[in-house]
Each structure stands twice: as C-alpha cells, then as structure tokens.
Enzyme design. Structure first.
Site, PDB file in Angstrom:
ATOM      1  N   GLU A 263      30.840  56.644  44.418  1.00  0.00           N
ATOM      2  CA  GLU A 263      31.891  55.799  43.850  1.00  0.00           C
ATOM      3  C   GLU A 263      32.218  56.246  42.439  1.00  0.00           C
ATOM      4  O   GLU A 263      31.343  56.636  41.669  1.00  0.00           O
ATOM      5  CB  GLU A 263      31.515  54.313  43.862  1.00  0.00           C
ATOM      6  CG  GLU A 263      30.283  53.943  43.073  1.00  0.00           C
ATOM      7  CD  GLU A 263      30.002  52.437  43.077  1.00  0.00           C
ATOM      8  OE1 GLU A 263      30.488  51.754  42.165  1.00  0.00           O
ATOM      9  OE2 GLU A 263      29.297  51.971  43.985  1.00  0.00           O
ATOM     10  N   GLU A 317      39.563  42.896  43.556  1.00  0.00           N
ATOM     11  CA  GLU A 317      38.746  41.831  44.160  1.00  0.00           C
ATOM     12  C   GLU A 317      38.586  40.688  43.152  1.00  0.00           C
ATOM     13  O   GLU A 317      37.895  40.822  42.149  1.00  0.00           O
ATOM     14  CB  GLU A 317      37.384  42.407  44.568  1.00  0.00           C
ATOM     15  CG  GLU A 317      37.504  43.507  45.612  1.00  0.00           C
ATOM     16  CD  GLU A 317      36.197  44.249  45.840  1.00  0.00           C
ATOM     17  OE1 GLU A 317      35.238  43.625  46.342  1.00  0.00           O
ATOM     18  OE2 GLU A 317      36.140  45.438  45.495  1.00  0.00           O
ATOM     19  N   LYS A 320      34.930  39.101  41.882  1.00  0.00           N
ATOM     20  CA  LYS A 320      33.840  39.892  41.318  1.00  0.00           C
ATOM     21  C   LYS A 320      33.446  39.314  39.967  1.00  0.00           C
ATOM     22  O   LYS A 320      34.304  38.968  39.149  1.00  0.00           O
ATOM     23  CB  LYS A 320      34.272  41.349  41.152  1.00  0.00           C
ATOM     24  CG  LYS A 320      34.422  42.086  42.474  1.00  0.00           C
ATOM     25  CD  LYS A 320      34.563  43.575  42.259  1.00  0.00           C
ATOM     26  CE  LYS A 320      33.275  44.139  41.731  1.00  0.00           C
ATOM     27  NZ  LYS A 320      33.329  45.604  41.552  1.00  0.00           N
ATOM     28  N   GLU A 326      36.426  44.298  35.821  1.00  0.00           N
ATOM     29  CA  GLU A 326      35.701  44.448  37.086  1.00  0.00           C
ATOM     30  C   GLU A 326      36.555  44.016  38.284  1.00  0.00           C
ATOM     31  O   GLU A 326      36.313  44.445  39.408  1.00  0.00           O
ATOM     32  CB  GLU A 326      34.414  43.624  37.068  1.00  0.00           C
ATOM     33  CG  GLU A 326      33.321  44.165  36.144  1.00  0.00           C
ATOM     34  CD  GLU A 326      32.561  45.321  36.766  1.00  0.00           C
ATOM     35  OE1 GLU A 326      32.987  45.819  37.811  1.00  0.00           O
ATOM     36  OE2 GLU A 326      31.534  45.723  36.182  1.00  0.00           O
TER      37      GLU A 326
END
Length: 464
Positions: A263, A317, A320, A326
């Site tokens: 990642e 998202e 998170k 983030e």
C-alpha cells in the site's frame, strides 16, 4: 522521532489496481477498504472496476463472502486478509483448516484468490503474542493450502510498515530493528523464499516529506539526493524507502525475495492549510507512482525492473479514525465518481470519437468521401463507443470473427475471455479488425459504434 514520522506504525487499511505483469509492465492494484457507511454494494463495485476501469487486482482487508462472490468470474485477482486477532489461532492446524474451508474453498476457482495476508503491520503493533505467532501462523496456513493443492495458486505473506527498519538513510545502510531481524524477520524471509512469496511493505512518502522535500516525495523534478556509501543518486523518496528495505533483506542474505508495495498513497484533503494535502498533489503522486513502478526503470539498487504496487485506497472512507486526511485517500467517491483522474478509467470512458464526417454504414464498408489518413503519433486502438447498444456490438463481433480474423482469445479459455461481456469481447474484435486494416478512421466506425483511443486497453495476458 524522524523514523516514527517517516514510517508510521499505525496506518491501517488500503486498496488495489493491476495492469499486466510483463518484462516491461508492472502490476498496479488498489486497496478496497470498507471503513465507511456509504459505500456501494460489492456487486456494484466489482462491476464498476471491471467495466469502467483498468483495475484488475484488489486487496481486501478481510475475507467478506459477499465481496468474494461479487468478484467471481471477473478475472480480477483478489488478495484476502486474516484479521490480526486471529493470528494466534491460525497456528493451530484445525483452525487454519477451518479458516480455509470457510473463506477460500467456497469461492475458488470462480474467484481468483491469489494471496492470503496474515494480518497487517504486525511487528509494528509491539504485541508480543501476535509477533511470535506470525511466522508459525503463516507456515500452518501454507501447510493447509498444500493439503488442498492450492499452494501454487495462493501464496501467503504479510505486509509491514517501514517502522521495522532501524536505519533507512542513506538507503544502502537499511537494516531491520535489532532483535526482530534474526528472531522474526529472518525466519519470515526464509519462509517467503521457500514458498516463492513476496516480502510486502507499506511505504508512504506522504508521512516522510517536509516543506523542503515535497518535490522529492511527489516525483517532481529535483536536484536529487546522493547516497554517500553507494554514490547512487535518488530522485524520489519512494525509491529510497524501497531500497532501504532491499538493503535490509540483503543484509540478512535474502536479496532474492521479491518486494511488493502492499500500500502507498496520498490524501486529497485534510485539515485546512495542511502542506501538500490537496487534490492536485494526490493526483500527481498516484499518477507519477503508476508511471514510475511500471516504467521498468526500477530503483538505483534494483534497476531494470517493475514493482507490483497497490494504491491506497479505492474509496474515501468516512468512518476511518484519526486526522481528517485519513478519510481522504480514495481514488473514488462512494458514488463511484473519481476524486481525480490518474489514467485508470477504461478508454470507453474517455475515447475520442472518430472525426470521419462520412461514417460507413457497416463494418469495413467505406462510405462516400475521401478517406481520412491514419492519425500520426502514437498507436491507436479501436473500442466500442460509450453507449453503444449490446446487440450492435454483438453484430460487430459476428462480423469480425466471420471474416476469419483470430477470435480465439475471446473464446472460453482464451487470454481475453474474461471479463465475459459483450462489450469486452467487442473491444477485442473491433480492435483486431482495425489493426489488420489500413488504420483509417473509418476502419473503426462500425456503423457509428466504434471510437479510437490512444490508451492501450490491454490487461493481464490479454494483449491488444
């Protein structure tokens, strides 16, 4: 302090996208995280990735059965994950057998599961039980896969934050943290070598840059940094992080174990005024990342190679935890709109409509008017125009294959059979006709259902 900033130990979750893996093409995947309450259902996500993007490799942070079913018969390579908390249990043969029976056997071979990751960034958790259980758990899981004759198809690995390094600057001095190097990482590397599995890392230049090194982190032109030991010049931070890892593995005698970027990414938003956190920087990093890892340039210590790489993340998202950035690593919004374009949308979404003012009424039949010469410059490909009707595309397939052109690749078992859709098969057939012709614009007209693009639609082993 610098090491903690540059290589964080608590960054979880990620997403995936793949191009072909050849001598000159690397693999780009995307991390498909689901820490959100507004994401589309997995079936919609799988269809979108298959039909609208060139992403054909995803990493999941679990083994959700609904998601695994959604990717069945798509040809998308899927990596699944065993949760951290199950690692001690996985050391027990009975538990590993049951885990595989529940999370793997019901879905293969329809779903192309290629890898099982045992946890995520385990060494950085500092949890002694998890760390000591990691390699035994991986070994037990591999034994189970051997028992089911799946060990050649599905590999076992685990991703690491770069907090596992005690030294990373300059890259040639990279080494693992003392204690973990011989007691955990060396046995892990031995297992990976024996099973032909990769050593997986999570490098993030985003967490290592300063105002003075932003260009260096984003692959922009810069004066570079010289490694005084090797005398090699580094022009981007990612190469330095990868080579520091390589130096650490070489120090233990395992420089032959492949390195995969599990990642990496860059957020498109965060707190107001945060340096380098904006849409432009995120698009620039990921676009340059794709170009670099697929270029075949390699790194200063590992030249002339590509790297299998997974971008973090597929979606923004909204649940998170942590700082605002983030929640902004996604390539796409939950409604599937791109946050920015890095070149992963399929040509059908971007194709240039042929400019022939007198389109031919049927495939291969030249209409009135002077033919347009082939466009100068890069190679062009013929693909279905967006919105073309399925029945018209089927006629194009029938026409091209009826001429005797090679349609074997889109037959069952062929390199281009998956995805098994009329549009995908038509793209291959129409392009085969166009490439065999004199490549005039009208050779891609197909009764106004074809369009030309300069973006290569090839994927996996399917070559256009």
């Amino acid at each position: 302090m610098f090491m903690e900033k540059m290589f964080p130990s608590n960054l979880a979750w990620m997403v995936c996208l793949l191009l072909a893996s050849t001598c000159c093409q690397g693999s780009i995947g995307v991390n498909y995280g689901t820490v959100a309450d507004n994401l589309p259902p997995p079936t919609e996500v799988a269809k979108f990735l298959l039909e609208s993007t060139i992403i054909n490799r995803v990493r999941l942070f679990d083994a959700n059965p609904e998601t695994l079913r959604a990717f069945a018969h798509t040809g998308v390579a899927v990596t699944i994950t065993v949760p951290n908390e199950q690692i001690p249990l996985l050391t027990k043969l009975n538990f590993s057998q049951q885990w595989v029976k529940n999370n793997v056997l019901p879905f293969v071979p329809a779903t192309d599961i290629i890898r099982i990751l045992v946890g995520n960034e385990i060494i950085s958790t500092a949890n002694k039980l998890l760390i000591l259980s990691l390699v035994p758990a991986m070994q037990t899981l591999h034994v189970v896969l051997v028992g089911f004759s799946l060990d050649n198809r599905i590999k076992v690995s685990t991703p690491h934050s770069l907090g596992i390094l005690s030294t990373s600057t300059p890259p040639s001095t990279g080494k693992f943290r003392q204690g973990y190097d011989t007691h955990v990482i060396k046995p892990l590397l031995s297992f990976l070598r024996a099973t032909d599995s990769p050593f997986m890392i999570n490098p993030y230049p985003f967490f290592g840059f300063s105002r003075d090194t932003l260009d260096y982190a984003l692959f922009r032109p810069n004066k570079g940094i010289i490694d005084e030991n090797s005398k090699l010049v580094y022009t981007n931070m990612l190469d330095g992080q990868i080579d520091a890892t390589y130096s650490a593995t070489k120090r233990l005698g395992f420089d032959d174990v492949d390195i995969v970027i599990a990642e990496t990414g860059w957020p498109s938003g965060g707190d107001q005024g945060q340096l380098g956190v904006d849409v432009e920087s995120a698009a620039e990093y990921n676009r340059n990342l794709m170009r670099h890892v697929n270029s075949g340039d390699g790194t200063p210590l590992m030249p002339n190679r590509t790297f299998e790489t997974y971008i973090f993340a597929l979606f923004n998202e909204n649940q998170k935890p942590g700082p605002a950035f983030e929640r902004r690593f996604g390539l796409f919004q939950p409604d599937l709109r791109p946050v920015y374009d890095i070149g992963i949308l399929r040509p059908t979404a971007k194709a240039t409509v042929p400019s022939n003012p007198n389109p031919s009424p049927s495939p291969g039949v030249v209409g009135p008017g002077s033919p347009l010469p082939p466009q100068k410059g890069g190679k062009q490909y013929c693909i279905p125009k967006r919105g073309a009707k399925q029945e018209d595309l089927q006629k194009n397939i029938d026409y091209v294959c009826g001429l005797g052109l090679d349609c074997q690749p889109i037959q069952e078992g062929g390199e281009c059979f998956l995805p098994d859709t009329v549009r995908a098969h038509a793209a291959y057939a129409m392009n085969a006709y166009y490439q065999a012709s004199e490549k005039h614009d009208y050779d891609c007209d197909f009764a106004e259902t074809g369009a030309l693009t300069t973006m290569d639609p090839s994927y996996g082993r399917c070559n256009y």
